[in-house]
Design a protein around this motif. Structure first.
Motif, PDB file in Angstrom:
ATOM      1  N   UNK A  82      39.159  41.540  30.118  1.00 31.77           N
ATOM      2  CA  UNK A  82      39.993  42.012  31.219  1.00 31.77           C
ATOM      3  C   UNK A  82      39.775  43.460  31.560  1.00 31.77           C
ATOM      4  N   UNK A  83      40.844  44.125  31.984  1.00 31.16           N
ATOM      5  CA  UNK A  83      40.764  45.512  32.458  1.00 31.16           C
ATOM      6  C   UNK A  83      40.258  46.474  31.377  1.00 31.16           C
ATOM      7  N   UNK A  84      40.718  46.396  30.129  1.00 32.02           N
ATOM      8  CA  UNK A  84      40.195  47.336  29.122  1.00 32.02           C
ATOM      9  C   UNK A  84      38.682  47.286  28.969  1.00 32.02           C
ATOM     10  N   UNK A  85      38.091  46.118  29.222  1.00 32.10           N
ATOM     11  CA  UNK A  85      36.639  45.985  29.080  1.00 32.10           C
ATOM     12  C   UNK A  85      35.870  46.569  30.258  1.00 32.10           C
ATOM     13  N   UNK A  86      36.579  47.103  31.249  1.00 32.93           N
ATOM     14  CA  UNK A  86      35.902  47.789  32.357  1.00 32.93           C
ATOM     15  C   UNK A  86      35.002  48.907  31.845  1.00 32.93           C
ATOM     16  N   UNK A  87      35.368  49.503  30.701  1.00 37.82           N
ATOM     17  CA  UNK A  87      34.651  50.699  30.238  1.00 37.82           C
ATOM     18  C   UNK A  87      33.178  50.412  29.955  1.00 37.82           C
TER      19      UNK A  87
END
Length: 357
Positions: A82-87
């Motif tokens: 999800x969003x945390x894995x955007x990095x």
């Protein structure tokens, strides 16, 4: 109270990320990473700025050549979604532009846990032919995440992503990707193809209508994609889009009953719509209402809301709605006269004005 997306990049997330990086790269300095990331401006940073700051801190603390850094981040990324894995995709966007082959392999891995739709766009600008060829290959993949990336990553007007000006001007190089995916079995991919069509329709409505005419009636999945992809044109009452779905002007009467002429944040707009008319002919109905919201400048900005999609069978139909005027993050309301229109198959059948106090 709902959690802000930026708060997903919490202390616990940063600690887990640092610990995993050190497992795969013993020289990784966890304390230094935490200190660099959570600098004096951290609390003020919004979502995308936090992602970018983490990317910079990862690069500094890994202190590795790009291929070696990717070799560390690929196994680490499988622990996040999800969003945390955007990095991870953002790291490729920032540091991988000079090495497209390694970057494509990394993004193909990262998108399976989150998304790479934003990170691929600088590569489309720098290496248009090479990257588009990669996207076409992904469109044929057995992996649904790669197929979705092929469509989502090439959208000309992707929200939150940089606009692809070349494809806004000429989307024809993208059509083979959409052709490949127009009967995809996965809803995740289908929604992307529909949104892609909607993007193109904003600059090239006739091209999208012609494409829809050619596709329509071949497959139930494709028909759903077309209907969702042409939603913008249907709201604009584009004649070609209306005709494709058999939405014509009808000999029906539409009665609009306003329950209040003044509205406020505490008092929503309350109205009732009644459709009546002859039993024949049987016809498709697309019933919507448009509200002309008063802008700060005094001009009206119209937003369309859908009420019903059904077939007229001669029986009177009634709809009742209450429309809130509480301020949203996406819309601030200004006092003054507003406009309500009742739209049937793209044509205005009734209207009224009301005042926001």
């Amino acid at each position: 109270m709902a959690t802000l997306l930026k708060e997903l990049f919490s202390q616990a997330f940063l600690q887990q990320l640092a610990s995993l990086c050190q497992q795969h790269c013993p020289a990784f300095n966890q304390a230094e990473f935490q200190q660099q990331t959570q600098g004096p401006d951290w609390e003020q940073l919004e979502l995308k700025a936090r992602v970018r700051q983490i990317s910079h801190s990862l690069h500094h603390s890994l202190n590795l050549a790009y291929p070696d850094a990717i070799a560390v981040l690929m196994p680490v990324s499988s622990h996040f979604s999800g969003v945390p894995a955007f990095v991870f995709s953002d790291y490729v966007e920032v540091y991988g532009l000079e090495d497209p082959e390694i970057s494509f392999r990394a993004l193909a891995h990262f998108t399976c846990f989150s998304t790479a739709e934003f990170a691929i766009r600088p590569f489309l600008q720098r290496y248009p032919e090479q990257t588009l060829a990669q996207m076409k290959t992904w469109a044929h993949s057995d992996n649904l995440h790669l197929r979705r990336l092929a469509s989502e990553g090439t959208r000309p007007r992707l929200p939150w992503g940089m606009a692809l000006k070349a494809y806004k001007k000429d989307p024809s190089p993208l059509l083979p990707i959409l052709e490949q995916l127009k009967t995809d079995t996965e809803p995740y991919v289908q929604r992307s193809v529909a949104n892609h069509l909607n993007d193109i329709s904003k600059d090239h409505p006739e091209l999208v209508v012609a494409l829809a005419q050619r596709w329509f009636g071949q497959h139930s999945v494709t028909d759903w994609i077309i209907k969702h992809g042409l939603r913008g044109l249907l709201k604009q009452a584009h004649p070609g889009a209306l005709a494709l779905f058999g939405l014509q002007q009808l000999p029906l009467q539409v009665q609009l009953e306003m329950h209040n002429a003044k509205v406020s944040a505490q008092q929503p707009l309350h109205f009732r719509i009644t459709l009546s008319g002859p039993a024949e002919p049987e016809a498709r109905l697309r019933l919507e209402y448009k509200i002309g919201y008063r802008k700060k400048s005094g001009q009206l900005n119209y937003k369309v809301f859908q009420l019903s999609n059904k077939t007229w069978s001669g029986q009177n139909l009634s709809f009742e709605r209450r429309q809130s005027f509480i301020d949203l993050t996406t819309r601030k309301h200004y006092p003054g006269q507003h406009h309500l229109q009742i739209m049937l198959n793209g044509h205005c059948y009734a209207e009224s004005f009301f005042e926001l106090i």
